[in-house]
Design a protein around this motif. Sequence first.
Motif, PDB file in Angstrom:
ATOM      1  N   ALA A   1       0.839  -1.207   0.000  1.00 32.58           N
ATOM      2  CA  ALA A   1       0.000   0.000   0.000  1.00 32.58           C
ATOM      3  C   ALA A   1       0.867   1.247   0.000  1.00 32.58           C
ATOM      4  CB  ALA A   1      -0.928  -0.003   1.216  1.00 32.58           C
ATOM      5  N   TYR A   2       1.921   1.245   0.797  1.00 30.87           N
ATOM      6  CA  TYR A   2       2.778   2.433   0.873  1.00 30.87           C
ATOM      7  C   TYR A   2       3.643   2.577  -0.380  1.00 30.87           C
ATOM      8  CZ  TYR A   2       5.494   6.228   2.728  1.00 30.87           C
ATOM      9  OH  TYR A   2       6.070   7.460   2.886  1.00 30.87           O
ATOM     10  N   VAL A   3       4.279   1.497  -0.798  1.00 31.28           N
ATOM     11  CA  VAL A   3       5.174   1.549  -1.958  1.00 31.28           C
ATOM     12  C   VAL A   3       4.378   1.799  -3.237  1.00 31.28           C
ATOM     13  CG1 VAL A   3       6.801   0.193  -3.356  1.00 31.28           C
ATOM     14  CG2 VAL A   3       6.992   0.192  -0.863  1.00 31.28           C
ATOM     15  N   GLY A   4       3.120   1.379  -3.273  1.00 32.39           N
ATOM     16  CA  GLY A   4       2.276   1.671  -4.430  1.00 32.39           C
ATOM     17  C   GLY A   4       2.098   3.164  -4.633  1.00 32.39           C
ATOM     18  N   ARG A   5       2.124   3.907  -3.575  1.00 27.41           N
ATOM     19  CA  ARG A   5       1.999   5.374  -3.655  1.00 27.41           C
ATOM     20  C   ARG A   5       3.364   6.040  -3.757  1.00 27.41           C
ATOM     21  NH1 ARG A   5      -1.304   9.718  -0.840  1.00 27.41           N
ATOM     22  NH2 ARG A   5      -0.843  11.438  -2.248  1.00 27.41           N
TER      23      ARG A   5
END
Length: 157
Positions: free
Chosen positions: A104-108
């Motif tokens: 979720a974080y790395v996707g952003r």
Amino acid sequence: MSDARALLEEYVSAGKALQLATVDETGAPVVCNLWFASAFGPDRLWFISRPNRAHCVNLRADERVAGAILAIELEDLGQPVRGVQFVGTARELAVTGIDDDIAAYVGRHPSAANAIAPARLASGESHHRVYRIDVTGWVLYDEVNFKGQPRQDVAVS
């Protein structure tokens, strides 16, 4: 009339940084600015940080947080404000078994991939940890779409 929930999700998703308030050992509020990622249903926010930072130390003692995300580019006094406020609980996640949270974080923020790579977290090589905020309350503040009553309480999903 505009849909407050849809606007809230739009503003959070487009937001660049959040301001997070924690409580220190004396009960005083402490505010910091953080890059973040978000998801809805359940409503969650993620950030990464070094565990020795004041806000991270505070979270280990008291998980209660509040924060805000501004949804406009600041230009001048008097411009209509649009943004989001939230309350919730935050915690440092384990260093293993959090692949979905990391994604979720790395996707952003793809540039954070190395900082919170699962193997680096598990081996203790990473200086950062992943934190998750479980949002328990939202307020949309929108002087453009809700001119008469800009403060809109929005249910958590």
